[in-house]
Write a protein that holds these residues in place. Sequence first.
Motif, PDB file in Angstrom:
ATOM      1  N   VAL A 177       0.819  -1.220   0.000  1.00 35.38           N
ATOM      2  CA  VAL A 177       0.000   0.000   0.000  1.00 35.38           C
ATOM      3  C   VAL A 177       0.849   1.265   0.000  1.00 35.38           C
ATOM      4  CG1 VAL A 177      -1.915  -1.144   1.149  1.00 35.38           C
ATOM      5  CG2 VAL A 177      -0.150  -0.049   2.525  1.00 35.38           C
ATOM      6  N   SER A 178       2.177   1.131  -0.124  1.00 38.28           N
ATOM      7  CA  SER A 178       3.042   2.298  -0.118  1.00 38.28           C
ATOM      8  C   SER A 178       2.979   3.007  -1.466  1.00 38.28           C
ATOM      9  CB  SER A 178       4.478   1.883   0.193  1.00 38.28           C
ATOM     10  OG  SER A 178       5.004   1.112  -0.878  1.00 38.28           O
ATOM     11  N   ARG A 179       3.628   4.173  -1.520  1.00 40.71           N
ATOM     12  CA  ARG A 179       3.719   4.946  -2.762  1.00 40.71           C
ATOM     13  C   ARG A 179       5.077   4.752  -3.439  1.00 40.71           C
ATOM     14  NH1 ARG A 179      -1.083   6.714  -4.401  1.00 40.71           N
ATOM     15  NH2 ARG A 179       0.026   8.296  -5.628  1.00 40.71           N
ATOM     16  N   ILE A 180       5.815   3.738  -3.033  1.00 39.94           N
ATOM     17  CA  ILE A 180       7.136   3.490  -3.615  1.00 39.94           C
ATOM     18  C   ILE A 180       6.977   3.060  -5.070  1.00 39.94           C
ATOM     19  CG2 ILE A 180       9.191   2.047  -3.510  1.00 39.94           C
ATOM     20  CD1 ILE A 180       8.812   1.852  -0.516  1.00 39.94           C
ATOM     21  N   PRO A 181       7.628   3.736  -6.016  1.00 45.13           N
ATOM     22  CA  PRO A 181       7.541   3.297  -7.421  1.00 45.13           C
ATOM     23  C   PRO A 181       8.402   2.062  -7.656  1.00 45.13           C
ATOM     24  CG  PRO A 181       8.972   5.203  -7.234  1.00 45.13           C
ATOM     25  CD  PRO A 181       8.405   4.967  -5.860  1.00 45.13           C
ATOM     26  N   THR A 182       7.828   1.081  -8.312  1.00 45.60           N
ATOM     27  CA  THR A 182       8.556  -0.138  -8.667  1.00 45.60           C
ATOM     28  C   THR A 182       8.485  -0.323 -10.174  1.00 45.60           C
ATOM     29  OG1 THR A 182       6.561  -1.471  -8.295  1.00 45.60           O
ATOM     30  CG2 THR A 182       8.084  -1.223  -6.453  1.00 45.60           C
ATOM     31  N   LEU A 228      14.580  -1.797  -5.571  1.00 45.16           N
ATOM     32  CA  LEU A 228      13.707  -0.716  -5.111  1.00 45.16           C
ATOM     33  C   LEU A 228      14.428   0.633  -5.038  1.00 45.16           C
ATOM     34  CD1 LEU A 228      11.562  -2.525  -2.373  1.00 45.16           C
ATOM     35  CD2 LEU A 228      10.988  -2.052  -4.765  1.00 45.16           C
ATOM     36  N   PRO A 229      15.640   0.736  -4.449  1.00 42.39           N
ATOM     37  CA  PRO A 229      16.318   2.052  -4.469  1.00 42.39           C
ATOM     38  C   PRO A 229      16.564   2.577  -5.873  1.00 42.39           C
ATOM     39  CG  PRO A 229      17.339   0.587  -2.868  1.00 42.39           C
ATOM     40  CD  PRO A 229      16.390  -0.252  -3.661  1.00 42.39           C
ATOM     41  N   TYR A 230      16.952   1.697  -6.797  1.00 47.54           N
ATOM     42  CA  TYR A 230      17.155   2.137  -8.182  1.00 47.54           C
ATOM     43  C   TYR A 230      15.857   2.631  -8.801  1.00 47.54           C
ATOM     44  CZ  TYR A 230      17.590   1.753 -13.239  1.00 47.54           C
ATOM     45  OH  TYR A 230      17.533   2.009 -14.580  1.00 47.54           O
ATOM     46  N   SER A 231      14.764   1.943  -8.540  1.00 54.11           N
ATOM     47  CA  SER A 231      13.480   2.344  -9.096  1.00 54.11           C
ATOM     48  C   SER A 231      13.063   3.721  -8.585  1.00 54.11           C
ATOM     49  CB  SER A 231      12.418   1.300  -8.742  1.00 54.11           C
ATOM     50  OG  SER A 231      11.157   1.664  -9.257  1.00 54.11           O
ATOM     51  N   VAL A 232      13.248   3.963  -7.287  1.00 50.82           N
ATOM     52  CA  VAL A 232      12.900   5.278  -6.726  1.00 50.82           C
ATOM     53  C   VAL A 232      13.760   6.362  -7.353  1.00 50.82           C
ATOM     54  CG1 VAL A 232      12.910   6.640  -4.606  1.00 50.82           C
ATOM     55  CG2 VAL A 232      12.072   4.292  -4.565  1.00 50.82           C
ATOM     56  N   ARG A 233      15.055   6.092  -7.493  1.00 54.34           N
ATOM     57  CA  ARG A 233      15.951   7.076  -8.099  1.00 54.34           C
ATOM     58  C   ARG A 233      15.571   7.348  -9.540  1.00 54.34           C
ATOM     59  NH1 ARG A 233      22.515   6.314  -8.823  1.00 54.34           N
ATOM     60  NH2 ARG A 233      22.916   8.343  -9.827  1.00 54.34           N
TER      61      ARG A 233
END
Length: 323
Positions: A177-182, A228-233
């Motif tokens: 349910v987070s807003r993290i982009p994947t 995940l960190p790469y996707s957010v960046r």
Amino acid sequence: MAPSGPGIRLLPNAITVLAMCAGLSAVHFAIIGMYGAAIGSIAAAAVFDGLDGRIARLLDATSKMGAELDSLADAISFGVAPALVIYVWKFDSSREGWVVALIFAVCMVLRLARFNTLLEVEQPPFAKEFFVGVPAPAGGLLLLLPLIVDEQLDRSGWWSGKIVVAVWTVGIALLLVSRIPTLSVKTIKVPPRFAAPLLVLVGLLAAAVITFPLVALIAAMLVYLGHLPYSVRRYRWLAKHPEAWSVAGKDRRAIRRAHGVAARRLGLRQPLGGRVAGAAMRAVRRPRRAVGTTHVAAEADGAARPGKRRGWRQIGLRRHDRP
């Protein structure tokens, strides 16, 4: 003779029903203690889920009923079924464990509801390359990671403790349910010259999955968490650079390099003052020699002679007159 319309529309929906049956079968296997089969059923449901939408678009057989059926199948196969598998495996007859399982199932349903809502909302062009939060199939498999490790090692450890599994379940539920982009693999395009090596890599991955299925699942889940960190960046960079929204990957890399060069020219290099200060410190640390009148005059003119101590002008600093 060409197949009729209704027959074509039945195929994607039939695959969706197979995905739902595979998810429900995982619960049955967990109840009778066949946890390896339960893991395989959830993985099969993920494969079916990836096929039904693509086949529907290829056959031009998309429909409102198919979209609703797909959401329902995802909620059962990747929300309810994995939660029940984890509950039977680790929290059987535990009230706290049942609450944890409910949290995951509810978060999965909320994630799917938000996904369906975002389909009707206008978004930037680059947003189609990302999911908002962890998608349903990945979330269901990530939940089973402690069970997969337990089955692969054939023994229990810290990863299979009740508290660890409970925290892991709630953490994956929050990722849903987070807003993290994947990243979405649906929009990844491969240059033609990389097609053959990629097919070879797919064959090697298939052989690894067949030979070492649990190890391959563990590696895939760890790689997914690591991306995940790469996707957010990547998402943040695209949001700040609209000129890269509608260009190919090669052009995006050129834009990124151009911005990197521009940033270095704007002052991200090592500042000159740092080099000057370093030279000054080296000059100060040198052993002092006897200074005569001739040496002082040479320093005042800014011309350092061989074997003499460097003056302030040679290291880049001005000499201020005292009042």
